[in-house]
Design a protein around this motif. Sequence first.
Motif: not given
Lengths: 248, 248
Positions: A130-138
């Motif tokens: 799963a992408p980490l960058f751009g996914d604040t909630e992650r």
Amino acid sequence: MRVEIWSDINCPFCYLGKARFEAALARFPHRDAVEVVHRSFELDPSLGEDDHGQVVPIIARKYGISEAQAAANERGIGAQAAEMGLPYVTEGRDYGSSFGMHRLLHFARGKGREEQLLDLLYRANFGEEAPLFGDTERVVALAVEAGLDASDARAVLADPERFGDAVRAEEREAAELGATGVPFFVLDRKYGVSGAQPPEAFTQALTQAWGDRPAPLTALGDPDAAESEAVCGPDGCAVPGAVKDAGA
Amino acid sequence: MRVEIWSDINCPFCYLGKARFEAALARFPHRDAVEVVHRSFELDPSLGEDDHGQVVPIIARKYGISEAQAAANERGIGAQAAEMGLPYVTEGRDYGSSFGMHRLLHFARGKGREEQLLDLLYRANFGEEAPLFGDTERVVALAVEAGLDASDARAVLADPERFGDAVRAEEREAAELGATGVPFFVLDRKYGVSGAQPPEAFTQALTQAWGDRPAPLTALGDPDAAESEAVCGPDGCAVPGAVKDAGA
């Protein structure tokens, strides 16, 4: 003894180097006297919040190599990660601005949770699809896993002023110490180790720095200052010529 | 070269010591290469926000001396302040918890305004009649005078979590370095000077620490690490065995 480690979430050799350093530290006889401090470094401080995506095409474009070469590099790093028992998704990792994550790491430092958060960010970026960058909630979910409060983490991520100067100050410090890349390990501000070197290199550096560790402070000025000169302590101010504790 | 100064707003010898150190620094030939960093210290960390008042009766009660003796001590300090050209209200100064002010100083540090705010807090506490402790709006006004935003300052003062850990970390560090009182000057983590010593003592300490200042970092491990080992820099990651820039 203090070891400072400059690193970036975007840097696979920081992920590997941390594990190699820790392998050396775990075997180091004086490990309990070693304080490890993490410092911020961005491979690309010019990236905006929205400049992110799959690493292979970004790296290929950025450095003028073919995507096949960029992918081969990723597989090479993946093989090294496997040797350390670290998960590495050779085709999936993301690349983007780590400024917000570094700011959040500073917030976590104040809560005694930086180490946990850093490990989780590395694991998420290099070991999971799963992408980490751009996914604040992650990122918020990882902060919670590290022991932070979700709304605190969200507030820090939302405000680039929070810990922004602290991140930049550490980046300036890296440059002043001569770092041009990461990971960059600094032992007692005396020795520097650049790169994810083999554990034996870290063992050697720890041993040398330990043998040469700083002495306690040397007192200068009037050595009896606390008695005869002007100092304030928990028992009041020692005023020259005054009888401090008469009547006690 | 770096000089760290641990001090408390409640400590008159910190106010004097800062001026004496600065007098020495102004005459020091390498002054432009000296970085001064202020560190937090509370003479009495157990004080609550509301434990404040005129210093003479508080000090007399706390240390078991007569009010006349406490007042005489204040006049003695005032005479020393006058020698340095510093205003000192010998009968009016306040004593109270400085925790919030230290937290605000950490916030100001991130904005490049710590020095200004510290000077204003000292001046207000020692040189002006109006009480400082317990008057949040007076502290906010000083923060604004130092170049900070009023609502930022108010928000920091209102939340003991903001920079609270940073203050306590510096207080622990002082104890680890052997400080039992303030002002406490640490030069390059090698030399310590305790108390508001005369400018000549600071000149001597600066000269000695300069002659003995730290060398640049010594590289350990593979000296060609940046080329042959695993480092990521602004130009990408140097992967051992991989041709990074083919096709460029």
